[in-house]
Design an enzyme around this catalytic site. Structure first.
Site, short mmCIF file in Angstrom:
data_model
loop_
_atom_site.label_atom_id
_atom_site.label_comp_id
_atom_site.label_asym_id
_atom_site.label_seq_id
_atom_site.Cartn_x
_atom_site.Cartn_y
_atom_site.Cartn_z
N HIS A 18 -57.88 77.26 76.25
CA HIS A 18 -58.25 76.49 77.44
C HIS A 18 -58.19 74.98 77.16
O HIS A 18 -57.51 74.23 77.85
CB HIS A 18 -59.66 76.91 77.88
CG HIS A 18 -60.17 76.20 79.10
ND1 HIS A 18 -60.13 76.75 80.36
CD2 HIS A 18 -60.71 74.97 79.27
CE1 HIS A 18 -60.64 75.90 81.24
NE2 HIS A 18 -61.00 74.80 80.60
N GLU A 19 -58.89 74.57 76.11
CA GLU A 19 -58.92 73.13 75.80
C GLU A 19 -57.55 72.62 75.37
O GLU A 19 -57.19 71.47 75.61
CB GLU A 19 -59.98 72.83 74.73
CG GLU A 19 -61.41 73.21 75.12
CD GLU A 19 -61.89 72.64 76.46
OE1 GLU A 19 -61.43 71.53 76.84
OE2 GLU A 19 -62.71 73.30 77.13
N HIS B 156 -55.72 71.53 78.41
CA HIS B 156 -56.11 70.16 78.79
C HIS B 156 -55.42 69.15 77.87
O HIS B 156 -54.93 68.11 78.31
CB HIS B 156 -57.63 69.99 78.65
CG HIS B 156 -58.45 70.62 79.74
ND1 HIS B 156 -58.29 70.29 81.06
CD2 HIS B 156 -59.45 71.54 79.70
CE1 HIS B 156 -59.17 70.99 81.80
NE2 HIS B 156 -59.89 71.76 80.99
N GLU C 95 -57.69 71.15 85.37
CA GLU C 95 -58.14 72.54 85.17
C GLU C 95 -56.99 73.52 85.38
O GLU C 95 -56.96 74.59 84.77
CB GLU C 95 -59.32 72.83 86.11
CG GLU C 95 -60.14 74.05 85.76
CD GLU C 95 -60.91 73.96 84.43
OE1 GLU C 95 -60.94 72.88 83.80
OE2 GLU C 95 -61.47 74.99 84.03
ZN ZN Z 1 -61.53 72.96 81.59
#
Ligand code: ZN
Length: 505
Positions: free
Chosen positions: A270-271, A274, A300
């Site tokens: 997830h990170e 980003h 996101e």
């Molecule tokens: Zn996030």
């Protein structure tokens, strides 16, 4: 930009000033990263003060009349520049941010920041004690301050609009509310139908997985996805986040649960999503306001695209599962890839948003968003919030928290951010992730086969070209239209969910 700089001294001066402000903000980000990773507890009070000081200096420098004058002069001088050029975009985006920043008095910025620190402290103490009454007066004050903030931007249609616009430019309470209404209509029956089926067995994820090996494996995965570790690194923290000090230094953090395999792995992916967005921004934009993701929702969308549409896909695990088994032979040698795939995609009506699966996640967000609006509208008092929260869960998910710690106090957002604007980005991101991914697949139908071979380059290139490089040059609405040829819609997300989970359940 290079040549224009030489010919236009006012642009050069603006960029010099913006770089200085950027450097102050980057130093603050580094202090914050340190606070969340390595700082000893004794540093907390001074660190809070140091961050407030830097924030105030940056705000003063950015709202200086000289910046306003430079922007006004440049806008007059450069009206003939096409909208899409880097220079016109830098002037346009800086002016948009400047106009918002000057509306908020420095005195209020300090007062709001001070209350956030106090409210966060009260929440951190009240949550483990399950004592909502202790935090209620702080939250009431937070609601007053959030309303006061919104009222620096008169002319709104809904009082939440200025708060939403800070995070997701171009979105309003009414547009988001109607997106959520349609999502609920679609999702609630899907969740009900899944809940009527036998539960998936996910015990294979709940064994002992030593931390060092979990970290080594996730490091291998994120490097292969395309996270440039010459321009990034991963450290441990309590609540994972991504931060950037420059385009050459974009970092992520993770947390490891030795009794649950999914936590560190999927939070790292997830990170990384980003981080790859930020690493992919055009180097021409370095140290300017253009060198950021364009909204909370688009940001996101990138973390969720890599975490869910890629990282929880069958193709992804056809490639990575044998490697994972080699790292954890005793735990996984007798677990088939299919059993593992179903375990990481288990749908469950649960109480905690951050642990929620793809199908129920947006219902958690919808509950919070509606409560925010009602509080701002004056229709819901803070003292009635716990009961309203529980009723929201009963209606949307059919379950009710047994304590406020698991209920109204579970997320930090209202207690350290504001009431309003805090949650819609999560759902906008989920919707956008499916729409972007569908557009990438349409352009390159070979992507799933490549993922099966551990090759992520075509997908990454598509995202880089259509999203990452632009930073915040385009608004989320413009970017969605340019990248996918359509305005934001819930349809790609719903058909993704129907297809994937129709097959699993
Ligand atoms: Zn996030």
């Amino acid at each position: 930009m290079q040549t224009l700089e030489k010919t236009h001294p006012k642009l050069a001066e603006l960029k010099t000033r913006l770089t200085e402000i950027n450097d102050i903000n980057s130093a603050a980000s580094l202090l914050h990263w340190d606070q969340a990773t390595y700082m000893p507890a004794g540093g907390a009070a001074a660190r809070g003060r140091q961050l407030a000081t830097l924030g105030q200096i940056a705000h003063e420098k950015f709202t200086a009349p000289a910046i306003g004058q430079l922007l006004a002069d440049l806008q007059t001088d450069r009206t003939s520049l096409p909208y899409d050029t880097d220079e016109a975009s830098l002037i346009r985006i800086t002016k948009r941010e400047y106009d918002r920043a000057v509306k908020v008095p420095a005195e209020f910025v300090a007062r709001f920041s001070h209350h956030r620190t106090e409210c966060y402290g009260a929440w951190a103490k009240a949550r483990p004690e399950n004592n909502f009454a202790a935090v209620q007066p702080y939250l009431e004050r937070m609601l007053e301050l959030s309303r006061e903030y919104a009222n620096f931007f008169p002319g709104y249609e809904h009082i939440a609009d200025p708060l939403i616009e800070d995070a997701d430019y171009g979105m309003t309470a009414n547009t988001v509310r109607s997106l959520f209404a349609r999502l609920r209509e679609e999702l609630v029956p899907i969740v009900q139908s899944i809940a009527s089926q036998p539960a998936i067995d996910d015990t294979c994820l709940r064994q002992h997985f030593p931390e060092d090996r979990q970290l080594a494996f996730s490091h291998q995965v994120i490097a292969q996805l395309g996270y440039d570790l010459q321009r990034g690194r991963q450290d441990k923290t309590l609540h994972p986040f991504m931060t950037k000090f420059s385009l050459g230094d974009v970092r992520i953090t993770t947390r490891v649960y030795e009794n649950h395999l999914a936590q560190a792995l999927f939070s790292s992916i997830h990170e990384t999503g980003h981080a790859m967005y930020e690493q992919g921004i055009s180097p021409e934009f370095e140290a300017t306001p253009l060198a950021n993701g364009t909204s909370a929702g688009v940001h996101e969308s990138q973390s969720r695209l890599w975490e869910n549409l890629v990282g929880r896909s069958r193709e992804f695990w056809q490639f990575f599962y044998p490697q994972l088994q080699a790292v954890f032979p005793t735990q996984l040698q007798d677990v088939s890839v299919e059993t593992f795939y179903r375990a990481i995609n288990k749908v469950e009506r649960s109480l905690i948003r951050t642990d929620a699966d793809e199908v129920t996640y947006n219902l958690h967000v919808a509950i919070r968003f509606e409560l925010e609006l009602q509080m701002l509208e004056g229709k819901l008092a803070v003292r009635d919030l716990p009961a309203a929260w529980n009723e929201g869960y009963r209606t949307a998910l059919g379950i009710v928290p047994s304590s406020d710690s698991e209920g109204v106090m579970q997320d930090v957002h209202w207690y350290m951010g504001s009431i309003g604007g805090m949650f819609q980005g999560y759902t906008l991101g989920n919707l956008m992730s499916a729409q972007f991914f569908a557009a990438a697949l349409q352009a390159h139908p070979e992507i799933p086969t490549q993922i099966q071979q551990g090759n992520f380059q075509t997908l990454l290139n598509w995202l880089q070209t259509n999203i990452y490089q632009h930073g915040c040059k385009y608004t989320p609405v413009e970017l969605m239209q340019k990248a996918t040829g359509n305005p934001l819609s819930i349809d790609p997300f719903i058909s993704y969910i129907r297809q994937k989970y129709g097959e699993i359940y």
